[in-house]
Write a protein that holds these residues in place. Sequence first.
Motif, short mmCIF file in Angstrom:
data_model
loop_
_atom_site.label_atom_id
_atom_site.label_comp_id
_atom_site.label_asym_id
_atom_site.label_seq_id
_atom_site.Cartn_x
_atom_site.Cartn_y
_atom_site.Cartn_z
N GLU A 83 0.82 -1.21 0.00
CA GLU A 83 0.00 0.00 0.00
C GLU A 83 0.86 1.26 0.00
O GLU A 83 0.49 2.27 -0.58
N LEU A 139 1.92 1.80 -3.44
CA LEU A 139 0.74 2.24 -4.19
C LEU A 139 0.44 3.71 -3.89
O LEU A 139 0.10 4.48 -4.78
N ALA A 199 2.79 5.87 -5.86
CA ALA A 199 2.38 5.89 -7.27
C ALA A 199 1.13 6.75 -7.45
O ALA A 199 1.01 7.50 -8.41
N ALA A 200 0.21 6.61 -6.49
CA ALA A 200 -1.04 7.36 -6.58
C ALA A 200 -0.77 8.86 -6.49
O ALA A 200 -1.38 9.65 -7.20
N ALA A 256 1.86 10.41 -7.40
CA ALA A 256 2.44 10.87 -8.66
C ALA A 256 1.34 11.10 -9.69
O ALA A 256 1.44 11.98 -10.53
N ALA A 257 0.29 10.29 -9.63
CA ALA A 257 -0.77 10.39 -10.64
C ALA A 257 -1.87 11.38 -10.25
O ALA A 257 -2.67 11.77 -11.08
N ALA A 258 -1.88 11.76 -8.98
CA ALA A 258 -3.05 12.51 -8.49
C ALA A 258 -3.00 13.99 -8.81
O ALA A 258 -4.04 14.64 -8.86
N ALA A 260 -6.31 17.06 -3.54
CA ALA A 260 -6.00 15.91 -4.40
C ALA A 260 -5.22 14.86 -3.62
O ALA A 260 -5.50 13.67 -3.72
N ARG A 313 -7.49 13.03 -1.19
CA ARG A 313 -8.40 12.07 -1.84
C ARG A 313 -7.65 10.86 -2.36
O ARG A 313 -8.14 9.74 -2.30
N ALA A 314 -6.45 11.12 -2.90
CA ALA A 314 -5.67 10.00 -3.45
C ALA A 314 -5.30 9.03 -2.33
O ALA A 314 -5.48 7.82 -2.46
N LYS A 351 -6.75 8.67 0.43
CA LYS A 351 -7.96 8.08 0.97
C LYS A 351 -8.37 6.85 0.15
O LYS A 351 -8.71 5.81 0.69
N ALA A 352 -8.28 7.00 -1.18
CA ALA A 352 -8.67 5.88 -2.04
C ALA A 352 -7.73 4.69 -1.85
O ALA A 352 -8.14 3.54 -1.95
N VAL A 353 -6.46 4.98 -1.55
CA VAL A 353 -5.50 3.90 -1.41
C VAL A 353 -5.59 3.25 -0.04
O VAL A 353 -5.59 2.02 0.09
#
Lengths: 292, 391
Positions: free
Chosen positions: B37, B40, B43-44, B46-48, B54, B57-58, B60-62
Amino acid sequence: MASASTVQDGLAGQGYVASADLAMALHLSLALGRPLLLEGAAGVGKTEVARALAAWKRCELIRLQCYEGLDAAQAIYEWNYQRQLLAIRALAEAGETGSAVEARLFSEAYLLERPLLRAIRQPVAPVLLIDEIDRADEEFEAYLLEVLADFQITIPEMGTLRAVTRPMVILTANGTRDLSDALRRRCLYAHVDYPDRATELAILQARCSQVAADLGAQIVGFVQDLRKEALEKKPGVAEMLDFAAALAGLGVADLTEDAGVLQAALATLLKTQADRAAISTEVAQRLAGRAA
Amino acid sequence: MRGRVTRFAARDAGPAARVVGFMAHLRENGFRLGIGETELALAALAAAGVGEAAVRRALKAVACGCAEDWARFDAVFDAYWRNGGRVRSRAVPAGTPPAARSAMLGEGASGSGAAPEPGTEAVGGGDGEGDGEGRLIATAVRNLRRKDLREVVPPEDIRQAEAVARALGQALRDRRSRRRKAARRGAALDLRRTIRASVGTGGEPLRLMRRRRPERPVKIALLVDVSGSMLPYARAFLAFMAGLMRRDGAADAYLFHTRLVRVTEALREEDPLRMLNRITLLADGFGGGSRIGEALAQFAATHARRFVDGRTVVMILSDGYDSGSSDALAGAMARLARRGCRIVWLNPLKGWRDYAPVAAGMAAALPYLDLFAPAGTLDDLAGLEKELERL
């Protein structure tokens, strides 16, 4: 570069109003190639997300509805036995035997693709919706983990089939059963709640444009208040849309104008006997008065 | 309440390390996260995109995995990134939900050696069961408890109870799955394997393969009343509870008096003494009054939705003396019954000669019970095997 707001706008174009949290989770799921697990009460629009996503991405939506007892034969693949039996007879009469028959019987022509196998063999990446995963049992969860981990499916007679494209996977659950930690950990997560007043109004306007603005505000206010009552089954977004369509169809312009009609239209919102009894004409009128 | 952005020490190793620190912070607060995690999360991020919203939320989703995590995340996020103050595992705040609390205690005990371990304070009870090198630490927590479960349940009882629990568990295990599995004998043909085998015999299905419905274990959810009136039986029931949990990986356990606590995780503790400690901490108010109706209503509305289904037996161990209203109890029982489970109520008083279910609460619950039986001791419980088989 795409971002969460791109997703939000894209879905809005399909009439789906996504919260910022949900949009971010979807964006990450697309960007990182991870499945997304959506949880929330029934009727908050979990399944609809997948539909809107597929429409936005202009790809196929492949849906696997889970139920207790679902197994690999219904979810992944199955051999077409009738055809195989016929073929065996025909080939025997033609004089073919042994390994040639076997090779022919276990080939593409006799394979019935079920949703999971179909999803990984599409030329254009589809949206794979695994609906109500908590209704399936633990064994199926284990199959699913395997497929979601490396997007390949092994058929003993044919070998391993690798994914041509990676589907966008959305799983939904509404708490029938506790999901395994392993599955939760493979997925990104978003919890979908009932929309707030402004969002719900936006949904109503996007989906039911024939409803006048002030009636729309009343409907949303009424349904929002109704959810605060002690009900067995709270009305979801889909029910709210039915309710609005019913009122529009009945030619109602104001919720308080006719108690009888309102009470009749409640059939679209309240789906159990106890709930119908709990919301009597007086209660409904009080709620409608507050919403007006 | 959000404070200023947390100022990290200058020697801090940069954003990646802070995210790692944040994941550790989440773990301390009962989130179930592994190294995967953390990767992840990076990575998240970097993409968020940029911006606090942002990032929030990123992550939070992970990091979230269930609705409770989702509801708690923002507070935990603020605590770390917004200077809300880090929650230490040893100072249990009053507002923390019980599940998080047990997780925190677990973390504290297995984490850094410097932290005082709530788990070791009990060692030295005189029964020679401890690990012999217990340290006498922090008693402040302990003094708050009026009753101590360790005095009630000796570890050797638990071993005896395990045997009883095993027998009962086996008696219940006779419901069959809907899924069919390959088997030598069974009611349905397995076409797939039959055809496969017929290839070798020129297409004649000489050997018929079959499928059957395998037996499926029944899950047990155990609710034990630990109010004052139940104290004389607490020893047997708690031992049974502990024994059951150690035998059966799918069972679920709760204690209730004026409120309900889930003790499943605590009961899975390897060391019996440590386990009792954790339960004592969880069951604050042990030996007090009882509000069965409220506790069951809470169970039906929360945990039951996740853990109770048609393949569950809900076992309630209580005398039915309720200080709340009997309507509440009837409502809760109705709601619970609607989940399709079977409900067994074991009442220690039922064994008494003159006892009839006069307690209003008990009378209200009766229509919903699949089995209402007496049980006050471990032997009584062992004797229930036959009756449970018939369920």
